[in-house]
Design an enzyme around this catalytic site. Structure first.
Site, PDB file in Angstrom:
ATOM      1  N   ASN A 148       0.764  -1.299   0.156  1.00  0.00           N
ATOM      2  CA  ASN A 148       0.069   0.064   0.041  1.00  0.00           C
ATOM      3  C   ASN A 148       0.737   1.209   0.034  1.00  0.00           C
ATOM      4  OD1 ASN A 148      -2.065   1.913   0.359  1.00  0.00           O
ATOM      5  ND2 ASN A 148      -2.262   1.575   2.475  1.00  0.00           N
ATOM      6  N   LYS A 204       0.091   4.368  -0.184  1.00  0.00           N
ATOM      7  CA  LYS A 204      -0.706   5.348   0.349  1.00  0.00           C
ATOM      8  C   LYS A 204      -0.427   6.714  -0.534  1.00  0.00           C
ATOM      9  CE  LYS A 204       0.387   3.403   4.782  1.00  0.00           C
ATOM     10  NZ  LYS A 204       0.812   3.566   6.207  1.00  0.00           N
ATOM     11  N   HIS A 239      -8.868   1.462   5.924  1.00  0.00           N
ATOM     12  CA  HIS A 239      -7.580   1.736   6.438  1.00  0.00           C
ATOM     13  C   HIS A 239      -7.418   2.705   7.634  1.00  0.00           C
ATOM     14  CE1 HIS A 239      -3.359   2.657   6.730  1.00  0.00           C
ATOM     15  NE2 HIS A 239      -3.171   1.515   6.141  1.00  0.00           N
ATOM     16  N   GLU A 280      -5.695   4.957   8.456  1.00  0.00           N
ATOM     17  CA  GLU A 280      -5.609   6.389   8.254  1.00  0.00           C
ATOM     18  C   GLU A 280      -6.946   7.240   7.732  1.00  0.00           C
ATOM     19  OE1 GLU A 280      -0.871   5.441   7.198  1.00  0.00           O
ATOM     20  OE2 GLU A 280      -2.387   6.069   5.598  1.00  0.00           O
ATOM     21  N   GLU A 312      -4.498  -4.852  11.201  1.00  0.00           N
ATOM     22  CA  GLU A 312      -3.568  -3.733  11.335  1.00  0.00           C
ATOM     23  C   GLU A 312      -3.767  -3.083  12.479  1.00  0.00           C
ATOM     24  OE1 GLU A 312      -4.105  -0.664   8.390  1.00  0.00           O
ATOM     25  OE2 GLU A 312      -5.898   0.019   9.359  1.00  0.00           O
ATOM     26  N   GLY A 343       3.692   2.226  10.174  1.00  0.00           N
ATOM     27  CA  GLY A 343       4.845   3.332  10.112  1.00  0.00           C
ATOM     28  C   GLY A 343       5.494   3.821  11.271  1.00  0.00           C
ATOM     29  N   SER A 358       4.017  -2.296   9.896  1.00  0.00           N
ATOM     30  CA  SER A 358       5.671  -2.412  10.341  1.00  0.00           C
ATOM     31  C   SER A 358       6.109  -3.610   9.711  1.00  0.00           C
ATOM     32  CB  SER A 358       6.145  -1.885  11.542  1.00  0.00           C
ATOM     33  OG  SER A 358       5.886  -0.519  11.900  1.00  0.00           O
TER      34      SER A 358
END
Length: 249
Positions: free
Chosen positions: A9, A11, A95, A97, A167, A173, A213
């Site tokens: 992904n 992003k 997701h 985010e 996730e 990240g 990660s």
């Protein structure tokens, strides 16, 4: 046997030219799709050029999001039917985010899941596990309620057209990956939730990914876990050499 998936992904990274150059570097070194699926999610602007650049290869180009309407006055959104007609057959939904930065709710994500399936897309539905919950002693168990909400009213025959990505947002990240045993626990709980909702046979067929990660050092341990059927990598998917190492682990 559940066919494993290695997914990246990007992003909001890479220009169109960079995206095409990337796929040109990896598309001839991927596993047989009958053995393992390779999926790469990119910004919307790059999807069509990437689909054209990977025609006839095992690489599946994927959208990072879509709306739940096929058309209309929804400025800035992307229609699931438009994605499908462009040759994009997977879409990441929910997701962390999107949930945190754009305030997407489980109710909205559920609408998107239904719309994606109606359009012929395979939704990759993300569910979270926050550090706050972990600190409070909740561990990963609350992930069950999110699955119930995101897959609400899904027809039994459509369930295995969905891929789940577990996730933990605290690991995304940060370089701090969840221990493989804990990641396995989260994926196991998701599978048991699917079994409660739709039966053991359906749960056994459901593919569940881990994201957070992921790197070349932990991919083998994660992939060796019984209930982890693949990975959803973020930063590690941005470099073609690193991504190929993940894919060909």
């Amino acid at each position: 046997m559940r066919s494993p998936i290695i997914a990246g992904n990007w992003k909001m990274n890479k220009t169109v030219d960079e995206a095409v150059e990337f796929v040109d570097q990896i598309k001839n070194d991927l596993p047989d799709p009958k053995v393992q699926e390779t999926i790469l999610a990119a910004p919307t602007i790059a999807l069509v050029p990437m689909v054209k650049a990977t025609a006839g290869t095992p690489l599946k180009i994927t959208a990072e999001n879509c709306y739940y309407k096929d058309a209309g006055a929804y400025t800035g959104e992307t229609s699931p039917t438009s994605l499908y007609s462009a040759g994009v057959h997977h879409v990441i939904l929910g997701h962390s985010e999107r949930r945190q930065l754009f305030n997407e709710t489980d109710e909205l994500i559920n609408l998107k899941v239904h719309a994606a399936l109606d359009a012929g897309l395979c939704p990759i539905v993300c569910c979270d596990d926050t550090m706050g919950r972990r600190v409070a002693g909740k561990k990963v168990h609350w992930v069950v309620s999110r699955i119930l909400a995101d897959l609400k009213d899904l027809k039994p025959e459509n369930v295995n057209k969905v891929v789940i990505a577990y996730e933990p947002s605290w690991a995304i990240g940060t370089g701090e990956s969840m221990d493989p045993a804990e990641a396995e626990e989260g994926c196991y709980l998701i599978r048991q939730t699917i079994a409660d909702m739709y039966g053991e046979e359906t749960a056994d067929q459901m593919r569940i990914l881990y994201g957070g990660s992921v790197n070349t050092q932990n991919v083998n341990k994660l992939m060796a876990s019984q209930d982890i059927d693949g990975i959803l990598a973020g930063g590690a998917s941005l470099d073609p050499v690193t991504f190929l190492k993940l894919v060909n682990h």
